[in-house]
Design an enzyme around this catalytic site. Sequence first.
Site, PDB file in Angstrom:
ATOM      1  CD  GLU A 265      13.998  27.195   4.901  1.00  0.00           C
ATOM      2  OE1 GLU A 265      14.156  27.929   5.896  1.00  0.00           O
ATOM      3  OE2 GLU A 265      14.856  27.027   4.016  1.00  0.00           O
ATOM      4  CB  CYS A 302      14.956  29.381   8.307  1.00  0.00           C
ATOM      5  SG  CYS A 302      16.459  28.983   7.422  1.00  0.00           S
TER       6      CYS A 302
END
Length: 526
Positions: A265, A302
């Site tokens: 990620e 994020c």
Amino acid sequence: MTLQGHSLIAGEAAPGTSGTAYGINPATNEQLEPAYTLISEQQLKIATDAAADAFDSFSTLEPERHARFLEAIAENIEDIGDELIERASTETGLGLARLQGERARTTGQLRLFADVVRQGDFRGVRIDPAIPDRAPLPRADIRQRQIPLGPVAVFGASNFPLAFSVAGGDTASAFAAGCPVIVKAHNAHPGTAELVGRAITKAVRDLGLHPGVFSLIYGSGASIGQALVADPAIKAVGFTGSRAGGTALMRTAAARPEPIPVYAEMSSINPVYIFPGALNGDVEALAQQYVTSVTGSSGQLCTSPGLVFVPAGDAGNRFAAGVTDAITQLSGQTMLSGGIASAWQHGHDALEAASDVEVLGRGTKGPDENSPAPAVFTANLDVFTTNPVLHEEIFGAASLVVRYKGVEDLVEATGKLEGQLTASLHVTEDDYSAVAPLIPALERKVGRIIINGWPTGVEVGHAMVHGGPFPATSDSKTTSVGTLAINRFLRPVAYQNFPEQLRPAPLQDANPWQVNRLVDGQPDHN
């Protein structure tokens, strides 16, 4: 608990032989004790060999014992108490309340995966019974199940010292799949990593598991991290961090004689789309919600919204004014490290220097060196679509308000975006006809689409997707949050014409683990 400052290799403290590193308090830039010794590649090999040795026994654990292991880790983490929260706060600058919530998320997802192990659907059992008298050819008995890949390397994340680190989602899902795990601790929070690593080690020991089921190592990402991914015992990688870090691991994994998957990620700017109908309500409240989402945890999430599309005109002007009012009342929060604060400043300065980009509002600098003032910029849609600098993630409290003239322009603008974790749409029923053409464009770009909400705050459950096309993640078919994350560490195997005595437990006629199965494509109700 006295911190030892060493790696934990297959249940034992392992003083490293390749130098030392210290945690740093980002609020003061002071060095934290103890020093953490860094392991050599020879010591790393002990950990990977132990993980390989542990695989056979761990991958075939009976479900109840397997689930109890995950629950024991959660209990041990909770038993550490305030020491864990205080150390994590000192090492990261994150507040106590935020970290208490993150600890609850960490233990909650471990218990969720314990439920997954007991329930057993992840084993994916399918049975096509033999049809010996089928014409023109008989059908063999074929049975399929999902098996774990093998030992998994997990890299701790800087921005989630608990929920995406040593016992975080990657580790929990890999353990649930039946994979031993070697965690490369993030050097920014080594003490937090050791405390959690000891909690896992205790669970391994108390459940009588092979000690190679878990190791925690300290070392340089450029050397030990790369060597870990290159080791032939490792069969998959979980990573949360920068695009540069993730792609470096991907290259190493792809260059191996046996390439392996890297579930990384990486970067995302999480666009938000505000449609005209949403501006007929409380515009100031909407602007405040946006600023809160941008600046929470100093923007170091994020899913922080780095981009919002807002209509041109009076209503959009009111939103922009509300953003200015909200952001100018805020002070900078301590960022995770000096390096991250420096990277934020670089991104901020590049955006500020871009042509036809203006500062919409800026807060004040925080009390320490690593707490820059949050900022929001603005530009028109044509500027955004033609300047790639405006598409780059700034990890921290900075965002861009893009003004558009017509909703029909949003589909084209979306097509120019990179892959994203999320997209959020603020709409009323009057906007639905204009929103509909945008949905297919977003499906091609993101992993989660949100209506009338904000992307920060990720629910850990069965339906969550925390992933998306590159560079949001390295594999858009997967998620790193939620129970579907277990699929990253499994692969199918078919067993043809196996006698009952040789069939793995989930495939036996007696179904001793009582897992749900498909027989001839239909649910087995026996």
